[in-house]
Design an enzyme around this catalytic site. Sequence first.
Site, PDB file in Angstrom:
ATOM      1  N   ILE A   1       0.837  -1.200   0.000  1.00 56.03           N
ATOM      2  CA  ILE A   1       0.000   0.000   0.000  1.00 56.03           C
ATOM      3  C   ILE A   1       0.869   1.246   0.000  1.00 56.03           C
ATOM      4  O   ILE A   1       0.604   2.201  -0.745  1.00 56.03           O
ATOM      5  CB  ILE A   1      -0.969  -0.019   1.193  1.00 56.03           C
ATOM      6  CG1 ILE A   1      -1.975  -1.163   1.016  1.00 56.03           C
ATOM      7  CG2 ILE A   1      -1.681   1.324   1.339  1.00 56.03           C
ATOM      8  CD1 ILE A   1      -2.792  -1.467   2.238  1.00 56.03           C
TER       9      ILE A   1
ATOM     10  N   SER B   1       2.290   1.738  -3.467  1.00 52.83           N
ATOM     11  CA  SER B   1       1.285   2.278  -4.385  1.00 52.83           C
ATOM     12  C   SER B   1       1.060   3.759  -4.128  1.00 52.83           C
ATOM     13  O   SER B   1       0.957   4.553  -5.066  1.00 52.83           O
ATOM     14  CB  SER B   1      -0.030   1.508  -4.272  1.00 52.83           C
ATOM     15  OG  SER B   1      -0.714   1.811  -3.075  1.00 52.83           O
ATOM     16  N   GLU B   2       0.990   4.160  -2.878  1.00 51.39           N
ATOM     17  CA  GLU B   2       0.782   5.577  -2.554  1.00 51.39           C
ATOM     18  C   GLU B   2       1.934   6.432  -3.069  1.00 51.39           C
ATOM     19  O   GLU B   2       1.715   7.511  -3.631  1.00 51.39           O
ATOM     20  CB  GLU B   2       0.622   5.763  -1.047  1.00 51.39           C
ATOM     21  CG  GLU B   2      -0.650   5.206  -0.482  1.00 51.39           C
ATOM     22  CD  GLU B   2      -1.891   5.977  -0.927  1.00 51.39           C
ATOM     23  OE1 GLU B   2      -1.782   7.175  -1.258  1.00 51.39           O
ATOM     24  OE2 GLU B   2      -2.971   5.375  -0.943  1.00 51.39           O
ATOM     25  N   LEU B   3       3.154   5.947  -2.890  1.00 54.22           N
ATOM     26  CA  LEU B   3       4.309   6.709  -3.373  1.00 54.22           C
ATOM     27  C   LEU B   3       4.330   6.779  -4.896  1.00 54.22           C
ATOM     28  O   LEU B   3       4.605   7.825  -5.481  1.00 54.22           O
ATOM     29  CB  LEU B   3       5.605   6.097  -2.842  1.00 54.22           C
ATOM     30  CG  LEU B   3       5.783   6.175  -1.326  1.00 54.22           C
ATOM     31  CD1 LEU B   3       7.013   5.392  -0.897  1.00 54.22           C
ATOM     32  CD2 LEU B   3       5.870   7.620  -0.867  1.00 54.22           C
TER      33      LEU B   3
END
Length: 91
Positions: free
Chosen positions: A53, A56-58
């Site tokens: 997660i 993915s956020e980065l």
Amino acid sequence: MNRSRTPGSSSSGSRRPEPRGQDIAAFRARVWEHYRWHRRDLPWRNTRAPYAILVSELMLQQTQAERVTRHFGPFLERFPGFAALARATVE
């Protein structure tokens, strides 16, 4: 003259009415209905792994989701965790 605006005020100084609970509930229902019909199956939505997660956020910070989708799986295969990522060299 102080021209700062407070939340809920318009530029003319009149205040908008606060949304009612039923309005909020109706809006929330419309958003969820739209999501159910139009959501995309993105790989990071199918995991609860904190590392995946975070990756993915980065990746999504400055990149279109379609491009992230192509690189997300291979990135996690190459760097499955923080230790593997820490051992990576700059290429």
